[in-house]
Scaffold this motif. Structure first.
Motif, PDB file in Angstrom:
ATOM      1  N   ALA A  83      -3.160   4.739   8.243  1.00 22.36           N
ATOM      2  CA  ALA A  83      -4.545   5.147   8.016  1.00 22.36           C
ATOM      3  C   ALA A  83      -5.297   4.061   7.272  1.00 22.36           C
ATOM      4  O   ALA A  83      -6.469   3.782   7.534  1.00 22.36           O
TER       5      ALA A  83
ATOM      6  N   SER B 128      -8.519  12.056   4.579  1.00 22.65           N
ATOM      7  CA  SER B 128      -7.736  13.290   4.577  1.00 22.65           C
ATOM      8  C   SER B 128      -6.289  13.007   4.175  1.00 22.65           C
ATOM      9  O   SER B 128      -5.672  13.804   3.469  1.00 22.65           O
ATOM     10  N   GLU B 129      -5.751  11.869   4.586  1.00 25.22           N
ATOM     11  CA  GLU B 129      -4.391  11.511   4.177  1.00 25.22           C
ATOM     12  C   GLU B 129      -4.274  11.420   2.653  1.00 25.22           C
ATOM     13  O   GLU B 129      -3.319  11.902   2.063  1.00 25.22           O
ATOM     14  N   LEU B 130      -5.275  10.793   2.025  1.00 25.35           N
ATOM     15  CA  LEU B 130      -5.230  10.619   0.573  1.00 25.35           C
ATOM     16  C   LEU B 130      -5.375  11.952  -0.150  1.00 25.35           C
ATOM     17  O   LEU B 130      -4.714  12.204  -1.156  1.00 25.35           O
TER      18      LEU B 130
ATOM     19  N   GLY C 179       0.797  -1.216   0.000  1.00 25.34           N
ATOM     20  CA  GLY C 179       0.000   0.000   0.000  1.00 25.34           C
ATOM     21  C   GLY C 179       0.830   1.266   0.000  1.00 25.34           C
ATOM     22  O   GLY C 179       0.286   2.361   0.095  1.00 25.34           O
TER      23      GLY C 179
ATOM     24  N   GLN D  37      -3.576  -2.023  -6.271  1.00 20.27           N
ATOM     25  CA  GLN D  37      -2.728  -2.844  -5.408  1.00 20.27           C
ATOM     26  C   GLN D  37      -3.228  -2.848  -3.966  1.00 20.27           C
ATOM     27  O   GLN D  37      -3.212  -3.860  -3.299  1.00 20.27           O
ATOM     28  N   MET D  38      -3.654  -1.670  -3.523  1.00 21.31           N
ATOM     29  CA  MET D  38      -4.127  -1.588  -2.134  1.00 21.31           C
ATOM     30  C   MET D  38      -5.459  -2.288  -1.980  1.00 21.31           C
ATOM     31  O   MET D  38      -5.707  -2.954  -0.979  1.00 21.31           O
TER      32      MET D  38
ATOM     33  N   LYS E 129      -0.023  17.267  -2.257  1.00 24.82           N
ATOM     34  CA  LYS E 129       1.412  17.353  -1.981  1.00 24.82           C
ATOM     35  C   LYS E 129       2.225  16.860  -3.166  1.00 24.82           C
ATOM     36  O   LYS E 129       3.151  17.518  -3.618  1.00 24.82           O
ATOM     37  N   LEU E 130       1.869  15.667  -3.661  1.00 26.13           N
ATOM     38  CA  LEU E 130       2.688  15.053  -4.706  1.00 26.13           C
ATOM     39  C   LEU E 130       2.593  15.807  -6.026  1.00 26.13           C
ATOM     40  O   LEU E 130       3.526  15.842  -6.803  1.00 26.13           O
TER      41      LEU E 130
ATOM     42  N   ARG F 208       5.140  18.685  -5.587  1.00 32.50           N
ATOM     43  CA  ARG F 208       6.414  18.519  -4.906  1.00 32.50           C
ATOM     44  C   ARG F 208       7.596  18.802  -5.811  1.00 32.50           C
ATOM     45  O   ARG F 208       8.542  19.466  -5.452  1.00 32.50           O
ATOM     46  N   ARG F 209       7.539  18.320  -7.038  1.00 34.41           N
ATOM     47  CA  ARG F 209       8.739  18.365  -7.858  1.00 34.41           C
ATOM     48  C   ARG F 209       8.783  19.549  -8.824  1.00 34.41           C
ATOM     49  O   ARG F 209       9.584  19.569  -9.732  1.00 34.41           O
TER      50      ARG F 209
ATOM     51  N   TYR G 188       6.192   9.052  -1.982  1.00 34.43           N
ATOM     52  CA  TYR G 188       6.175   9.517  -0.600  1.00 34.43           C
ATOM     53  C   TYR G 188       7.409   9.035   0.157  1.00 34.43           C
ATOM     54  O   TYR G 188       7.937   7.975  -0.142  1.00 34.43           O
TER      55      TYR G 188
ATOM     56  N   ILE H 274      -4.525  14.941   1.044  1.00 34.46           N
ATOM     57  CA  ILE H 274      -3.271  15.680   1.225  1.00 34.46           C
ATOM     58  C   ILE H 274      -2.190  15.120   0.325  1.00 34.46           C
ATOM     59  O   ILE H 274      -1.424  15.851  -0.302  1.00 34.46           O
ATOM     60  N   LYS H 275      -2.159  13.785   0.219  1.00 29.02           N
ATOM     61  CA  LYS H 275      -1.134  13.140  -0.610  1.00 29.02           C
ATOM     62  C   LYS H 275      -1.237  13.622  -2.061  1.00 29.02           C
ATOM     63  O   LYS H 275      -0.244  13.991  -2.672  1.00 29.02           O
TER      64      LYS H 275
ATOM     65  N   TYR I  12     -11.585   6.078  -2.467  1.00 33.95           N
ATOM     66  CA  TYR I  12     -10.628   6.429  -3.522  1.00 33.95           C
ATOM     67  C   TYR I  12     -11.181   7.473  -4.495  1.00 33.95           C
ATOM     68  O   TYR I  12     -10.553   8.511  -4.673  1.00 33.95           O
TER      69      TYR I  12
ATOM     70  N   LEU J  60       0.203   7.188   5.981  1.00 35.92           N
ATOM     71  CA  LEU J  60      -0.715   6.727   4.940  1.00 35.92           C
ATOM     72  C   LEU J  60      -1.103   5.260   5.149  1.00 35.92           C
ATOM     73  O   LEU J  60      -2.282   4.898   5.150  1.00 35.92           O
TER      74      LEU J  60
ATOM     75  N   PHE K 139      -9.701   9.667   8.629  1.00 31.77           N
ATOM     76  CA  PHE K 139      -8.281  10.018   8.630  1.00 31.77           C
ATOM     77  C   PHE K 139      -7.616   9.577   7.322  1.00 31.77           C
ATOM     78  O   PHE K 139      -6.829  10.313   6.743  1.00 31.77           O
ATOM     79  N   LEU K 140      -8.006   8.380   6.851  1.00 33.53           N
ATOM     80  CA  LEU K 140      -7.459   7.908   5.577  1.00 33.53           C
ATOM     81  C   LEU K 140      -7.863   8.853   4.450  1.00 33.53           C
ATOM     82  O   LEU K 140      -7.052   9.201   3.592  1.00 33.53           O
TER      83      LEU K 140
END
Lengths: 245, 259
Positions: A117, B16-18, A101, B93-94, B24-25, B28-29, A106, B20-21, B105, A114, B13-14
């Protein structure tokens, strides 16, 4: 008699396999018009029933394609059974293909949050345990490096450390003793053994009979999707060895 | 119902994590980072303005705002529906390994696009101030079409996410449909262009245009919302959302067999 924590009741899983895989709209429409979409039924699991009591460590044996992984997926809640029912009590932690996962862009630190969570932990809980996870994974400064630069051993070490930071009630192990190098393997075995002492219930899939005998006290044997034996680990292992011969 | 609310709380929480991810990503670059969110619509606005005002000899001072409003809303609709469509496959995959409510998702990819969209509205404010567009009390009504748009995208996203699991070519098909929607939404031309030709129905029955129209009424023209457009677009959104949820829930157990 202990408390029943896993109850699998006449579970069957059916896959529909198209004789040719139709995965786009264009082919689907053409075949629908020509009326030649054919499906073959395939039961990966059929009428499997068993119960697991608290503190039992159950080895799941069977040749390739016997339905072991399918069974674990059903218990982990990823795959829905076509028929039958099953219930689990308590937190199930699957240690299957550790680190699957992770997001590769990251860093390790971000992935801890992540992945945590995803396993259903809260933000506060992960914050609390963050240092413990980093320490156990032995990643050191690499924790701030994107995971895409990790070796596969580092990835599974981090995955293992995150997944085992809680004491689960039910632990699903799919030949994960191949984590990292020899040193880390010893460490992870020790960690899992310490969980055994706390009375965790374990489902363990392996082809290695010695390992199964070493870890488990009960076992079940699957063949082509059906359950052909369940009981004490030595008896079932004996039967399995006969099958192989 | 109670069960799903409890489940949602557990995985908040998941979510919000996703979200933000994603954000962010995305930045980032790149050197300019989040600034791209502002620069990109600004630059495309300039291009569209040059093409469609100079060529057609249009002297409307507020035309850049007209373009920008349509363009921002359309881009949000296009990007978030595409992101939602791909979300199940990218997280395949997850999904195969860990149980997580699957709607998380598409929902997280839409929400992260929505946040980027809200940030990009800053450009609109700057351009509107520069062109001295009078703020009116109706500006506050802008929140209504935006909310309708979000609901519409959620519904569309769920439908597309489900379809894309089973049909891989949905991505190309949707790309073509989006292009059609773009030309039918009066983003860089005035509605009179089609209504005069007797093709007004193209705009009347386009729910995205109904949203854009009301957003422009609130922000640019400073007049009350168009009631017909409001009713039509909210009905369309709600129906789409219900259809999306129904379709997603009915098929989500089969996802794992197809990714």
């Amino acid at each position: 008699m202990g408390k029943v924590v896993i109850k699998v009741d006449h579970v069957g899983v059916r896959f529909l396999m198209g004789s040719e895989k139709v995965d786009n709209l264009k082919e689907f429409v053409i075949k629908k018009i020509k009326r030649n979409i054919k499906y073959k039924e395939f039961w990966a699991l059929k009428d499997v029933s068993f119960t697991v009591e608290q503190g039992d460590r159950v080895g799941i044996l069977g040749l390739n394609g016997a339905g072991k992984s399918t069974l674990l997926k059903v218990i982990a809640g990823v795959l829905k059974a076509t028929e039958g029912s099953f219930s689990t009590k308590g937190r199930v932690v699957p240690l299957l293909e550790l680190g699957a996962g992770f997001d590769l862009q990251y860093t390790g630190a971000e992935n801890i949050f992540l992945y945590g969570a995803m396993l259903g932990y809260s933000r506060e809980f992960i914050k609390d345990k963050y240092n413990e996870i980093v320490e156990f994974s032995e990643l050191g400064d690499f924790i701030n490096v994107p995971v895409k630069n990790y070796s596969s051993g580092m990835k599974s070490r981090l995955g293992f450390s995150i997944a085992t930071v809680v004491d689960p009630e039910i632990l699903i192990l799919d030949e994960v003793f191949a984590v990292g190098d020899a040193k880390f393997r010893k460490k992870s075995e020790k960690k899992i053994k310490s969980m055994f002492k706390k009375g965790v219930t374990v489902l363990f899939v392996s082809h290695n009979i010695e390992q199964v005998k070493n870890i488990c006290n009960k076992a079940i044997l699957l063949e082509k999707g059906t359950l052909i034996a369940k009981g004490e680990v030595d008896e079932v292992c004996e039967l399995y060895e006969e099958k192989i011969r | 119902m109670k069960q799903s609310i409890k489940n949602f709380k557990k995985y908040r929480f998941l979510l919000s994590e996703l979200v933000i991810k994603d954000i962010k990503l995305k930045y980032r670059r790149s050197y300019l980072g989040i600034l791209w969110t502002l620069l990109e619509p600004f630059l495309t606005m300039i291009v569209l303005y040059l093409v469609f005002s100079k060529l057609k000899d249009n002297n409307d001072r507020t035309f850049p705002v007209y373009i920008l409003t349509g363009r921002l809303l359309y881009t949000f609709f296009a990007n978030s529906s595409k992101a939602a469509m791909k979300s199940i496959r990218t997280h395949g995959q997850m999904i195969k390994k860990v149980y997580v409510p699957k709607y998380i998702y598409p929902l997280s990819s839409i929400l992260s696009q929505f946040i980027t969209f809200l940030i990009s509205l800053i450009v609109l404010v700057v351009v509107a101030v520069y062109l001295k567009i009078e703020p009116t009390i109706y500006m506050f009504e802008a929140i209504i079409p935006l909310f309708i748009l979000l609901v519409m995208v959620l519904g569309t996203g769920l439908i597309l996410a489900t379809l894309a699991v089973f049909f891989r070519d949905m991505e190309y098909l949707w790309g073509v449909i989006l292009m059609l929607v773009m030309y039918c939404s009066a983003i860089f031309y005035y509605p009179s262009l089609v209504t005069e030709g007797g093709h007004g129905w193209i705009l009347t029955y386009n729910p995205l245009y109904a949203v854009i129209l009301n957003f422009r009424n609130a922000v640019l023209h400073g007049i009350p919302l168009d009631m017909n457009a409001l009713i039509y677009s909210s009905l369309f959104s709600v129906v789409t959302l219900i259809a999306g949820i129904w379709m997603f829930y009915k098929n989500q157990d089969k996802f794992i067999l197809n990714i």
